[in-house]
Design an enzyme around this catalytic site. Structure first.
Site, PDB file in Angstrom:
ATOM      1  N   GLU A  43       0.825  -1.222   0.000  1.00  0.00           N
ATOM      2  CA  GLU A  43       0.000   0.000   0.000  1.00  0.00           C
ATOM      3  C   GLU A  43       0.856   1.268   0.000  1.00  0.00           C
ATOM      4  OE1 GLU A  43      -0.585  -2.645   1.776  1.00  0.00           O
ATOM      5  OE2 GLU A  43      -2.659  -3.229   1.403  1.00  0.00           O
ATOM      6  N   HIS A 112     -11.497  -4.132  10.251  1.00  0.00           N
ATOM      7  CA  HIS A 112     -12.205  -4.071   8.971  1.00  0.00           C
ATOM      8  C   HIS A 112     -13.459  -3.207   9.084  1.00  0.00           C
ATOM      9  CE1 HIS A 112      -9.574  -6.538   6.831  1.00  0.00           C
ATOM     10  NE2 HIS A 112     -10.369  -7.485   6.389  1.00  0.00           N
TER      11      HIS A 112
END
Lengths: 330, 312
Positions: A43, A112
């Site tokens: 990322e 999440h």
């Protein structure tokens, strides 16, 4: 992508069979592997690559299936994407779009479930948008792609299941205008991202006890259209902001203070912030239910705000307002 | 060619010596990370690149900016925080940029520009521009995760990039041996799938020869990247104009061989004496004029605080 060959899209799983909830389906076949590609699990570097592509004249869209993963990319977003235009005296711009998916946990737990957009609202140089309606989802994404500065595009997983009118032609929903979703007279109710839906539900529950809520969707969080919200508060005298994140230093804190700054000399205002419980998100359904605001708990808090006292009221659940928008594994 | 190399090396050395000289006056209000002693890599690489090629640097990029053709007057003005600076006084010493020269800027955060360079190279490849990108970083950047992520992606996509690790053995005050188990930076790069070699002697000509060949291969269509680890030594302190041997983290004896093999002197020996004198005189005049330009330039108007911001 058809209109502008400089647009490309990439990110972990962008070209896999699930195609980011179907949002990138068919793009690989249509535009080829140079413009549509999955990436290594990197990322940080891939955000830097996106910025480099932008320096090189392209318009990259970097997709993250979970906003939580953006923690790995903060250096590039904060130190380069947000700052380059300014620190190079206006010689460069960074036209990147960072799609970051957030979501109600559905049992997915601590890492999440986070709606971390307030981090980015704090940084000059970044735009942040969190559309709610299908119409805005398309229009804001188109604007974000055309924008010459970096845009953090926050999309809620549940909202992918929402239905609504979406015109076929290209159109842009630019920053600058919040939407009054429903008009009302007793309280201004601002819902961010998915919480917009819960606010609309809350409005129905409040109707039953004679309270009329004006519901506003800010759409763009940076820049914020405070005028529209402040004008509503001038009318109602009460403001409740429901955040899709934690309240401390959150988007709600920003909206409330900006509104008070505008209207404090004109009238007295009562305010309330709602958001995630100030703990880490638990997956057990009973705990998770208590963690998130919902239509009924929002209605209860708003009733207290309007009446100026604790009513200890929680409406009966209405089947027509129950939330079953999706099933796992999600 | 030697004359060109010498001019570039001598010019960079003298500019930074003048920065060090002016620094105590407090007119340069920007942290300066001098490249004195390690000019060879910047000059060797940039001489191998063309004007349309691109270089990304680090906070220690005075040498790179000048070697790539960056405007000297605008650089000094930027250090002085003047409106005539290369970033209008909004970047400072650590964020020099000259788009016309292909100097694409630098970051104060170690390792940060490596993926930016990779992205630019990927864009160049997609656009078929024939541009080559050079990414400069130090041995400290190898400690950072983004170095490894960027190596992997650049090799995976075969982008036209040349990685230049200027290994001066220190990250601030910490020696490589205290940060990395093995002194094998080039070997690490090789494992990501790219040719990598070490250039040990801090000689701009040697750097040029090796990088020039890599550039030729990239232009001929060979997929990148190429990796070069160039040994060098920082004569001055990490940040600031002075020496820092009194701190005790390194000994002057360690520096001696590097001082003896000064890359500027090495190149000077290859240039005719009279020619050298002419180059030096020209450079001195240019530097004097650049500092004069910076001194006499105006500071930015206060209204500049709110320009070059995103359009809201």
């Amino acid at each position: 992508m058809a209109r502008d060959p400089s647009v490309l899209i990439f990110g972990l799983d962008v070209d896999d069979p699930k195609a980011i909830q179907g949002t990138t389906r068919g793009l690989l076949e249509k535009y080829g592997a140079e413009r549509v590609f999955g990436t290594p699990l990197s990322e940080d570097a891939m955000t830097g690559v996106a910025i480099g592509l932008a320096f090189g004249g392209l318009r990259p869209i970097h997709v993250h299936i979970r906003m939580d993963f953006l923690m790995l990319a903060m250096n590039q977003l904060v130190n380069i994407a947000a700052k380059s235009r300014y620190m190079y005296g206006g010689q460069v711009q960074v036209p990147i779009v960072v799609r970051a998916m957030i979501g109600k946990s559905w049992g997915q737990g601590a890492q999440h479930s986070q709606g971390l957009y307030s981090f980015f609202m704090n940084i000059p140089g970044l735009k942040v948008v969190a559309p709610t309606t299908p119409y805005d989802a398309k229009g804001c994404l188109i604007h974000a792609i055309r924008d010459n500065d970096p845009v953090i595009y926050v999309e809620h997983r549940i909202l992918h299941f929402q239905k609504g009118p979406v015109p076929e032609p290209l159109y842009a929903v630019a920053p600058g205008k919040a939407r009054i979703a429903m008009t009302g007279s007793d309280v201004t109710l601002v819902g961010i991202s998915y919480m917009q839906l819960e606010c609309l539900r809350a409005r129905h529950y409040l109707e039953a006890v004679g309270i009329s809520a004006e519901v506003i969707d800010p759409i763009w969080l940076q820049p914020l259209d405070i005028d529209t919200i402040a004008n509503s508060v001038r009318k109602t005298g009460r403001l409740c902001v429901v955040d899709n994140g934690w309240t401390s230093c959150g988007a709600g804190a920003e909206i409330v203070s900006a509104v008070i700054e505008q209207v404090q000399h004109e009238r007295a205002v009562r305010v309330k912030r709602l958001g995630f419980a100030p703990v880490t998100c638990p997956p057990a359904p009973t705990l998770e239910d208590a963690y998130y605001p919902n239509g009924r708990t929002i209605a209860a808090a708003v009733r207290d705000l309007v009446t100026g006292k604790a009513n200890h009221w929680l409406s009966d659940e209405r089947a027509d307002l129950r939330e079953i928008e999706f099933k796992g594994p999600f | 060619m030697h004359e060109r190399f010498y001019r570039s090396l001598y010019r960079i050395r003298r500019v930074e010596e003048e920065v060090a000289r002016a620094y105590p006056t407090d007119k340069i209000k920007s942290p300066v990370h001098l490249s004195i002693g390690q000019e060879a890599a910047s000059v060797g690489v940039c001489e191998a690149l063309g004007p349309n090629d691109i270089a990304f640097g680090t906070y220690r990029s005075h040498a790179l900016y000048l070697a790539k053709g960056g405007d000297l007057r605008k650089m000094i003005a930027e250090l002085y925080g003047k409106a005539t600076g290369c970033a209008k006084g909004k970047g400072g010493s650590m964020h020099l940029i000259d788009l016309g020269a292909g100097a694409m800027g630098a970051s104060a955060v170690v390792g940060t520009t490596i993926p930016n360079a990779v992205g630019y190279a990927y864009a160049a490849k997609l656009r078929g521009s024939q541009q080559v990108v050079a990414s400069f970083f130090g041995d400290g950047a190898v400690d950072e995760g983004v170095f490894h992520e960027s190596m992997n992606f650049a090799a995976l996509k075969g982008v036209p990039i040349i990685f230049i690790c200027e290994n001066n053995f220190y990250a601030i005050h910490t020696h490589q041996s205290r940060r990395q188990k093995l002194a094998n930076i080039a070997e690490k790069a090789r494992t990501y799938g790219m040719p990598a070699e070490v250039i040990e002697n801090n000689d701009a000509l040697r750097v040029y020869e090796r990088v020039h060949e890599a550039v030729a291969q990239l232009r001929a269509g060979k997929p990148g990247p190429f990796f070069f680890e160039c040994f060098a030594y920082r004569w001055k302190e990490h940040v600031g104009p002075g020496e820092d041997y009194q701190l005790g983290y390194r000994m002057r004896a360690e520096a001696e061989p590097w001082l003896d093999s000064d890359p500027v002197k090495t190149m000077a020996a290859r240039v005719d004496k009279a020619l050298r004198a002419r180059i030096e005189a020209e450079v001195e005049a240019e530097i004097e004029e650049a500092f004069e330009f910076a001194e006499t330039s105006p500071f930015p108007e206060v209204t500049e605080l709110y320009t070059d911001v995103v359009e809201l």
